[in-house]
Design a protein around this motif. Structure first.
Motif, PDB file in Angstrom:
ATOM      1  N   PRO A   1     -37.018 -17.853 -18.704  1.00  0.00           N
ATOM      2  CA  PRO A   1     -36.974 -17.984 -17.235  1.00  0.00           C
ATOM      3  C   PRO A   1     -36.178 -16.851 -16.587  1.00  0.00           C
ATOM      4  N   THR A   2     -36.512 -16.559 -15.374  1.00  0.00           N
ATOM      5  CA  THR A   2     -35.771 -15.548 -14.613  1.00  0.00           C
ATOM      6  C   THR A   2     -34.986 -16.155 -13.451  1.00  0.00           C
TER       7      THR A   2
ATOM      8  N   GLU B   1     -32.942 -15.371 -26.057  1.00  0.00           N
ATOM      9  CA  GLU B   1     -32.135 -15.830 -24.932  1.00  0.00           C
ATOM     10  C   GLU B   1     -31.510 -14.652 -24.197  1.00  0.00           C
TER      11      GLU B   1
ATOM     12  N   HIS C   1     -30.489 -18.119 -20.199  1.00  0.00           N
ATOM     13  CA  HIS C   1     -31.900 -18.473 -20.100  1.00  0.00           C
ATOM     14  C   HIS C   1     -32.491 -18.260 -21.480  1.00  0.00           C
TER      15      HIS C   1
ATOM     16  N   SER D   1     -39.237 -23.342 -22.733  1.00  0.00           N
ATOM     17  CA  SER D   1     -38.291 -22.534 -21.978  1.00  0.00           C
ATOM     18  C   SER D   1     -37.124 -23.424 -21.562  1.00  0.00           C
TER      19      SER D   1
ATOM     20  N   THR E   1     -32.761 -23.440 -19.806  1.00  0.00           N
ATOM     21  CA  THR E   1     -31.585 -22.783 -19.242  1.00  0.00           C
ATOM     22  C   THR E   1     -30.369 -23.636 -19.560  1.00  0.00           C
TER      23      THR E   1
END
Length: 533
Positions: free
Chosen positions: A323-324, A434, A453, A462, A464
């Motif tokens: 994820p961003t 990660e 992330h 995915s 976080t």
């Protein structure tokens, strides 16, 4: 047993303004980043009221391209109602959930109202009424006031999807335009009862069961998952949930063609077999249960199985990206100096050398990991020039009640931005990548906050999270709390989202670093108060 992986049909998925026809079934899978399924019958979810394609759709090379309108959700929560998430109010929880939905898709809009406006604010009640006319999904949380209940019953009649949590039994669930009759199980909406209407929408049972189980786990991740699942089921496909769909006979064929020896060895190995049986008992989306199964029954055969089936051959045809969002900026200076790569690495190394570990985890935001007691972090420079390693050490309470130690080994590389790093690990046969950020570290190294992330591509997962660390695993001095809350805010994490690690009775941890490891390059550890922790 392997045939239980497959359950084929071609249902129509109910989505707004268009219809798709494809095989859409859910694997019984692990939400942790390590193991995406267990051997059991998948939960079949299909939707049987298709809409036609809207006029905004276009066809290119026989593929349908659609322009999705926003998804409108409205939540009504009890005024001053307290949630089980460390006593945060439900209003706070749902407002934060609205922000977290935007990380998935900017088109997901969740508006949050309290029922105070129904009772005493006519202007706000009129606004709520207008928003309900546009709502795709109404979420009702902790509503018990009789006046509010009656108002909602009247005002929500035209909404096709209504879901109720912790609320009056007079408020009914409605999915796909059909009422879902339920009896209350404790304070959570509960067991689905049979009815003629429900027979028409029996597949909604699986949605309701999965949503109910996720809500019962009482985490911010699971609350968001509940809403995403409803969007995916009744409004439009949610891309990050695409990995829940079974791929049919290609999966079985891939496993038997490429991994027959690993599959057989796993089934013949008692520990590997226990892992699969354990996973079979977990809810498909209970990442805490699933990861505990894997950590409890680790074995060479389990690693070989997942390495072949998932990592090397991707038999489940899964994909996942790191994820961003949210973007988390790293700290920029330490002890009056601009942060450099060397200083940032030294902050990871932390207390190692003065103590037997770099840091101990106080709390974290990822329940899959932060459930484990006695968490130690070991960061060190390797023998090779430029090499850097991270080894977490933690305890697992197996389902037989035994306490066992586990240890992982991550390769760490510097990111382009100082204070950021790329981590990679082979964990039970699956590679996880990660992106870590050093958010803040106290000048006396009394605490630190690290955000990450991550994604396990072959497992289709995915995730976080963040870890609050200190030298002894205890929460830092109260005078530091304001700074810690500010650091959490940079991660868009609320204090009430944290899970505190049990750091009692941590005896005989398998610590130590390889011979020739190097520690600090710049930062000096000179506080004698921590030397005898």
């Amino acid at each position: 047993m392997l045939l239980q992986l497959l359950h084929l049909s071609t249902p129509v998925v109910h989505t707004r303004n268009r219809c798709y026809v494809f095989s859409h079934h859910y694997y019984h899978f692990s939400s942790s980043n390590l193991f995406p399924f267990s051997f059991s019958s998948p939960s079949s979810i299909s939707f049987t009221s298709p809409f036609c394609l809207s006029s905004s759709s276009t066809t290119v090379n026989s593929l349908v391209t659609t322009y999705d309108p926003p998804v409108k959700l409205v939540a009504i929560v009890g005024h001053e109602a307290v949630s089980p998430l460390n006593s945060a109010s439900w209003e706070q929880v749902m407002l934060h959930t609205a922000k977290r939905l935007k990380w998935v898709d900017e088109g997901y809009e969740l508006l949050v109202f309290t029922d105070e406006c129904i009772q005493s604010n006519e202007q706000m009640a009129m606004r709520l009424e207008r928003e309900l006319l546009k709502a795709d999904i109404l979420v009702i949380v902790a509503i018990t006031n009789e006046e509010s209940v009656n108002w909602i019953k009247i005002s929500s009649k035209t909404i096709e999807n209504v879901i109720c949590f912790d609320s009056s039994a007079d408020l009914k669930n409605r999915l796909g335009g059909y009422d879902i009759h339920n009896e209350v199980r404790g304070s959570i909406f509960g067991k689905i009862l049979g009815s003629s209407e429900l027979d028409k929408t029996k597949d909604s049972n699986e949605v309701v069961q999965t949503v109910s189980e996720a809500w019962d786990r009482r985490s911010s991740d699971d609350i968001r998952f509940c809403l995403l699942l409803l969007i995916n089921a009744y409004i439009r496909p949610v891309p990050i949930l695409k990995n829940l769909r079974a791929k049919g006979f290609s999966t079985l064929n891939c496993m038997l063609t490429n991994c027959s020896r690993q599959v057989l060895n796993c089934l013949l190995d008692p520990n590997c077999r226990k892992a699969l049986q354990c996973l079979n008992k977990c809810s498909p989306v209970d990442q805490v249960c699933n990861y505990r199964c894997i950590a409890s029954y680790e074995s060479a055969n389990l690693e070989a199985f997942s390495l072949c089936v998932l990592q090397k051959n991707n038999c489940l045809e899964l994909e996942a990206e790191v994820p961003t969002k949210p973007y988390v900026p790293p700290m920029v200076e330490f002890r009056g100096q601009n942060l450099s790569h060397e200083i940032a690495e030294d902050l990871f190394v932390g207390w190692l050398g003065s103590l037997q570990w770099s840091w101990r985890v106080v709390a974290g935001q990822n329940p899959a990991y932060d459930q484990f007691p006695c968490q130690y972090q070991l960061f060190y420079r390797g023998k090779a020039k430029g090499s850097f390693w991270y080894e977490p050490v933690f305890q697992v309470k197996t389902f037989e009640g035994q306490m066992v130690w586990r240890r992982r080994k991550y390769r760490v590389k510097r990111g382009k931005i100082v204070g950021t790093f790329y981590f990679s690990v082979l964990d039970n046969g699956v590679v996880s990548n990660e992106f870590w950020t050093i958010v803040d570290v106290a000048e006396d190294l009394s605490w630190g906050l690290f955000h990450y992330h991550g994604a396990a591509r072959a497992a289709g997962q995915s995730y976080t999270g963040a870890v609050l660390v200190s030298p002894d695993g205890a929460f830092p001095n109260e005078r530091e709390k304001k700074k810690i809350v500010a650091a959490l805010d940079k991660c868009e994490i609320k204090e009430w989202e944290l899970y505190f690690v049990d750091n009692c009775s941590c005896i005989d941890a398998p610590l130590g670093t390889p011979e020739g490891s190097r520690l600090h390059a710049v930062v000096k550890i000179d506080d004698p108060n921590w030397i005898h922790v």
